[in-house]
Motif scaffolding. Sequence first.
Motif, PDB file in Angstrom:
ATOM      1  N   THR A 181       2.604  -8.645  11.899  1.00  0.00           N
ATOM      2  CA  THR A 181       2.598  -7.475  11.014  1.00  0.00           C
ATOM      3  C   THR A 181       3.996  -7.219  10.456  1.00  0.00           C
ATOM      4  O   THR A 181       4.186  -7.014   9.252  1.00  0.00           O
TER       5      THR A 181
ATOM      6  N   ASP B 215      -3.841   6.806  16.472  1.00  0.00           N
ATOM      7  CA  ASP B 215      -4.901   5.867  16.823  1.00  0.00           C
ATOM      8  C   ASP B 215      -4.513   4.449  16.469  1.00  0.00           C
ATOM      9  O   ASP B 215      -3.681   4.220  15.592  1.00  0.00           O
ATOM     10  N   VAL B 216      -5.170   3.526  17.138  1.00  0.00           N
ATOM     11  CA  VAL B 216      -5.034   2.126  16.777  1.00  0.00           C
ATOM     12  C   VAL B 216      -5.380   1.972  15.293  1.00  0.00           C
ATOM     13  O   VAL B 216      -6.376   2.513  14.831  1.00  0.00           O
ATOM     14  N   GLY B 217      -4.505   1.304  14.571  1.00  0.00           N
ATOM     15  CA  GLY B 217      -4.775   1.083  13.156  1.00  0.00           C
ATOM     16  C   GLY B 217      -4.291   2.195  12.247  1.00  0.00           C
ATOM     17  O   GLY B 217      -4.456   2.141  11.029  1.00  0.00           O
ATOM     18  N   SER B 218      -3.670   3.227  12.821  1.00  0.00           N
ATOM     19  CA  SER B 218      -3.216   4.342  11.988  1.00  0.00           C
ATOM     20  C   SER B 218      -1.917   3.990  11.257  1.00  0.00           C
ATOM     21  O   SER B 218      -1.447   4.754  10.423  1.00  0.00           O
ATOM     22  N   GLY B 219      -1.338   2.855  11.564  1.00  0.00           N
ATOM     23  CA  GLY B 219      -0.171   2.405  10.817  1.00  0.00           C
ATOM     24  C   GLY B 219       1.163   2.694  11.477  1.00  0.00           C
ATOM     25  O   GLY B 219       2.182   2.887  10.799  1.00  0.00           O
ATOM     26  N   LYS B 220       1.177   2.690  12.804  1.00  0.00           N
ATOM     27  CA  LYS B 220       2.420   2.965  13.520  1.00  0.00           C
ATOM     28  C   LYS B 220       3.444   1.850  13.289  1.00  0.00           C
ATOM     29  O   LYS B 220       4.634   2.110  13.132  1.00  0.00           O
ATOM     30  N   THR B 221       2.946   0.622  13.267  1.00  0.00           N
ATOM     31  CA  THR B 221       3.871  -0.497  13.128  1.00  0.00           C
ATOM     32  C   THR B 221       4.610  -0.449  11.791  1.00  0.00           C
ATOM     33  O   THR B 221       5.790  -0.790  11.704  1.00  0.00           O
ATOM     34  N   ALA B 222       3.906   0.009  10.770  1.00  0.00           N
ATOM     35  CA  ALA B 222       4.538   0.116   9.461  1.00  0.00           C
ATOM     36  C   ALA B 222       5.690   1.127   9.502  1.00  0.00           C
ATOM     37  O   ALA B 222       6.742   0.931   8.880  1.00  0.00           O
TER      38      ALA B 222
ATOM     39  N   GLN C 258       2.361   8.986   7.812  1.00  0.00           N
ATOM     40  CA  GLN C 258       3.376   7.936   7.975  1.00  0.00           C
ATOM     41  C   GLN C 258       4.692   8.368   7.348  1.00  0.00           C
ATOM     42  O   GLN C 258       5.771   8.156   7.898  1.00  0.00           O
TER      43      GLN C 258
ATOM     44  N   PHE D  92       0.853  -1.196   0.000  1.00  0.00           N
ATOM     45  CA  PHE D  92       0.000   0.000   0.000  1.00  0.00           C
ATOM     46  C   PHE D  92       0.879   1.231   0.000  1.00  0.00           C
ATOM     47  O   PHE D  92       2.036   1.180   0.421  1.00  0.00           O
ATOM     48  N   PRO D  93       0.338   2.359  -0.485  1.00  0.00           N
ATOM     49  CA  PRO D  93       1.094   3.611  -0.355  1.00  0.00           C
ATOM     50  C   PRO D  93       1.007   4.109   1.078  1.00  0.00           C
ATOM     51  O   PRO D  93      -0.023   3.948   1.733  1.00  0.00           O
ATOM     52  N   LEU D  94       2.093   4.683   1.581  1.00  0.00           N
ATOM     53  CA  LEU D  94       2.052   5.243   2.930  1.00  0.00           C
ATOM     54  C   LEU D  94       1.148   6.473   2.954  1.00  0.00           C
ATOM     55  O   LEU D  94       1.024   7.183   1.953  1.00  0.00           O
ATOM     56  N   THR D  95       0.521   6.716   4.102  1.00  0.00           N
ATOM     57  CA  THR D  95      -0.215   7.973   4.248  1.00  0.00           C
ATOM     58  C   THR D  95       0.810   9.100   4.403  1.00  0.00           C
ATOM     59  O   THR D  95       1.982   8.846   4.722  1.00  0.00           O
TER      60      THR D  95
ATOM     61  N   PRO E  78      -5.269   4.877   7.330  1.00  0.00           N
ATOM     62  CA  PRO E  78      -5.029   4.432   5.963  1.00  0.00           C
ATOM     63  C   PRO E  78      -6.338   4.453   5.178  1.00  0.00           C
ATOM     64  O   PRO E  78      -7.403   4.235   5.757  1.00  0.00           O
ATOM     65  N   PRO E  79      -6.281   4.745   3.911  1.00  0.00           N
ATOM     66  CA  PRO E  79      -7.511   4.844   3.121  1.00  0.00           C
ATOM     67  C   PRO E  79      -8.270   3.520   3.109  1.00  0.00           C
ATOM     68  O   PRO E  79      -7.695   2.461   3.345  1.00  0.00           O
TER      69      PRO E  79
HETATM   70  P1  ADP Z   1      -1.064   0.583  14.576  1.00  0.00           P
HETATM   71  O1  ADP Z   1       0.222  -0.056  15.005  1.00  0.00           O
HETATM   72  O2  ADP Z   1      -0.982   2.071  14.507  1.00  0.00           O
HETATM   73  O3  ADP Z   1      -2.232   0.132  15.389  1.00  0.00           O
HETATM   74  P2  ADP Z   1      -0.623  -0.961  12.221  1.00  0.00           P
HETATM   75  O4  ADP Z   1       0.694  -0.464  11.824  1.00  0.00           O
HETATM   76  O5  ADP Z   1      -0.678  -2.274  12.933  1.00  0.00           O
HETATM   77  O6  ADP Z   1      -1.375   0.139  13.093  1.00  0.00           O
HETATM   78  O7  ADP Z   1      -1.547  -0.959  10.953  1.00  0.00           O
HETATM   79  C1  ADP Z   1      -2.845  -1.488  10.982  1.00  0.00           C
HETATM   80  C2  ADP Z   1      -3.116  -2.214   9.683  1.00  0.00           C
HETATM   81  O8  ADP Z   1      -3.129  -1.299   8.600  1.00  0.00           O
HETATM   82  C3  ADP Z   1      -2.048  -3.244   9.370  1.00  0.00           C
HETATM   83  O9  ADP Z   1      -2.667  -4.366   8.831  1.00  0.00           O
HETATM   84  C4  ADP Z   1      -1.179  -2.540   8.326  1.00  0.00           C
HETATM   85  O10 ADP Z   1      -0.574  -3.446   7.446  1.00  0.00           O
HETATM   86  C5  ADP Z   1      -2.171  -1.663   7.602  1.00  0.00           C
HETATM   87  N1  ADP Z   1      -1.604  -0.430   7.077  1.00  0.00           N
HETATM   88  C6  ADP Z   1      -0.618   0.301   7.619  1.00  0.00           C
HETATM   89  N2  ADP Z   1      -0.357   1.400   6.877  1.00  0.00           N
HETATM   90  C7  ADP Z   1      -1.198   1.349   5.812  1.00  0.00           C
HETATM   91  C8  ADP Z   1      -1.425   2.200   4.672  1.00  0.00           C
HETATM   92  N3  ADP Z   1      -0.711   3.313   4.478  1.00  0.00           N
HETATM   93  N4  ADP Z   1      -2.371   1.828   3.787  1.00  0.00           N
HETATM   94  C9  ADP Z   1      -3.094   0.716   3.987  1.00  0.00           C
HETATM   95  N5  ADP Z   1      -2.929  -0.129   5.031  1.00  0.00           N
HETATM   96  C10 ADP Z   1      -2.000   0.182   5.946  1.00  0.00           C
END
Ligand code: ADP
Length: 690
Positions: free
Chosen positions: A336, A297-304, A273, A267-270, A449-450
């Motif tokens: 992840t 927020d949870v799911g905002s893509g911090k782990t990425a 990110q 996916f493209p980064l936001t 993420p979108p």
């Molecule tokens: P967080 O750690 O902030 O809770 P994650 O990094 O675990 O969030 O990301 C949540 C989900 O979204 C994961 O499955 C991840 O692969 C996905 N994700 C992360 N960044 C993007 C992005 N830019 N576009 C789409 N999906 C994404």
Amino acid sequence: MAPVTRPASTVLTPSTSLSAIAGIGTEKLRALDKLGIATVHDLLYHLPRRHEDSRMVTPVARLRAGEVQTSRVRVRNAGRRVTAKKRMVIVEASLVDDSGVVSAVWFNQGFLVNQLRGGLELMVHGKVESERTGLVFRNPKFEPVGGGQRDVGLLAPVYRETNGLTSKFLRSKIEPLLPLAAGIADRLPPQVRHAEGLMPIARAIAQAHFPDDEESASRARERIAFEEMFLLQLAAQRARRRRLSSAGVVIPYDVATARAFVQSLPFPLTDGQRAAAHEILRDMADSGPMNRLLQGDVGSGKTAVAAMAAVMSHRAGVQTAVMAPTEILARQHHATLSALLDAHGLAPRLLVGSTPARARREILEAMANGRETLLVGTHALIEDDVVFSDLGLVVVDEQHRFGVAQRQRLRRKSDLTPNFLAMTATPIPRSLSLTAYGDVNVSELHEMPPGRQPVATRVVPPHQRDEAYAFIREQVGQRRQAFVICPLIEENDKLGVRSATAEYERLRTQVFADLRVELLHGRLSARDKEERMAAFAQGHADILVATSVIEVGVDVPNATVIVIEGAERFGLAQLHQFRGRVGRGQHRSFCLLFAGSLDDEGSHRLDMVATTHDGFELAEADLRLRGPGDVAGLRQHGLPEMLAADLLDVAMLQRARTAAQRWLDVDPNLTGYEPLREAMHGYRAVFDLD
Ligand code: ADP
Ligand code: MG
């Protein structure tokens, strides 16, 4: 004032327990204790919220109807009667001064008649009303004249009145103890105090409670606020100096590697990110070790984002450790990261409490000799026998769940100071992070993420409860799962709030008798909690009834409904966090807010959660509506409570920071003024200090 000693000849000092003070009963002691007030010192530092001005005395003949006024009078006579109709007890008094007569009336306080002996001189303060018989003070406060005015005829302190602690009671206990303030060690060094034109602490405390005038009251508060800000800044700046002067691991920012990583992502980064990753990579390339917090927020893509940092660390030939507070979260991160890093030949290892001994030995060996680069795990990572050959980056998720000592133990697994990245889904507003985080640089992810659908949120009125349950049943019928969050573990009749255990019983036996209902709360052991959460995540229950302990980061993509009972009792940012537990899969998700009683402000708050989906904005709203005390992230961060300082007062912050810098320039180890060293203990939970 008489010397403050007890008959038992105990000499009182600031550290004396309040239980040794005459006239404070067990119930009051308990109420005070709930506010964290146990000693004379604590009580002296319990500052009023404002003052009530009853200094201007109006002669009786000049009293006007409809206004709050104060008079100095003599009791001519007083009596008590019970009304025929409503059987209400009424105390009436006739009060005189040289100019005339006025009456006073009190309702349902029959005992007052004993305090109104004829001839007694009083200050009375209250609203004057016009009646057939003339002007009347209605329910006025009064206090005999002479012998230390505390309630009427002065700027009287008004305290936060909780647990049955009235201002009148607190005044009567605090005022006689004020001389003991002389025994409090001033935490501000005299040099700083003089340079800033501030009064000594004993005077500040006395004037904060019973000021000579408004000017003095505000200067007293300013003095105490400055002290709090100064100490906070001193702790923050010390931590910062220590960090920047320590030899850090430098991880060069290789643009080609960063680009390759971004291109390998599915996916493209936001934009957020991208910006955060850039800040992190730049920090890691600097010579001073990084100390950064990634909020989102949870799911905002911090782990990425963390994955990108790990790739850079791998390229630099150093290792990365990622620590999460629970086994489920560690496993989730591991999964992840494995998915994201596979294309880069990077396979993270997982070390948790339940890792079998043989696998553990192999992992430890691989980390110690540098064969592996990336280790994900729980507290298991900080065990003594976990050794890294070359640790360059430490990532800690939900770092407030770990103690400073635990964080430090992980950081110290390197000869050099590794770069440190904390992640949290409990954002605090930027306006606060400036003060609260001190030494930490902050990156924020504001957008999701979108493709993620916002969780549809509704405030459900009580009469639609059954429909809400029918809706849950329908979702479960489609094989989805639901959370029910309750404010308390057990029933508490006084509060009339739904508890998790009672709600669990009710749902399990009555409402959803045919469904699988599970219970989760903070009194379970950590192991039980994890097991029940994991069971739910694996679909072994349809409905999970839980208190607020339920894990922030846990992914249950199949959960589509979250019901929050007593929603008015939670902060907005906290409600938003609960809501983040659904909407993590491809199914449309729902958040149903049930409230007990709602006033207008309460409704407005819940409506905000229904319409706003930005955690930062909601945290900011919490701050505006309820003050810093209610900002969830702040409390979790362990910041000592501020009694007088306003965390949003940037001018004061800068003044305190400059003073702290100046002090540290001359006395970096705080050996020059003992109380400063001692005061630093209070900041250990916040800053990594030695
Ligand atoms: P967080 O750690 O902030 O809770 P994650 O990094 O675990 O969030 O990301 C949540 C989900 O979204 C994961 O499955 C991840 O692969 C996905 N994700 C992360 N960044 C993007 C992005 N830019 N576009 C789409 N999906 C994404
Ligand atoms: Mg996460």
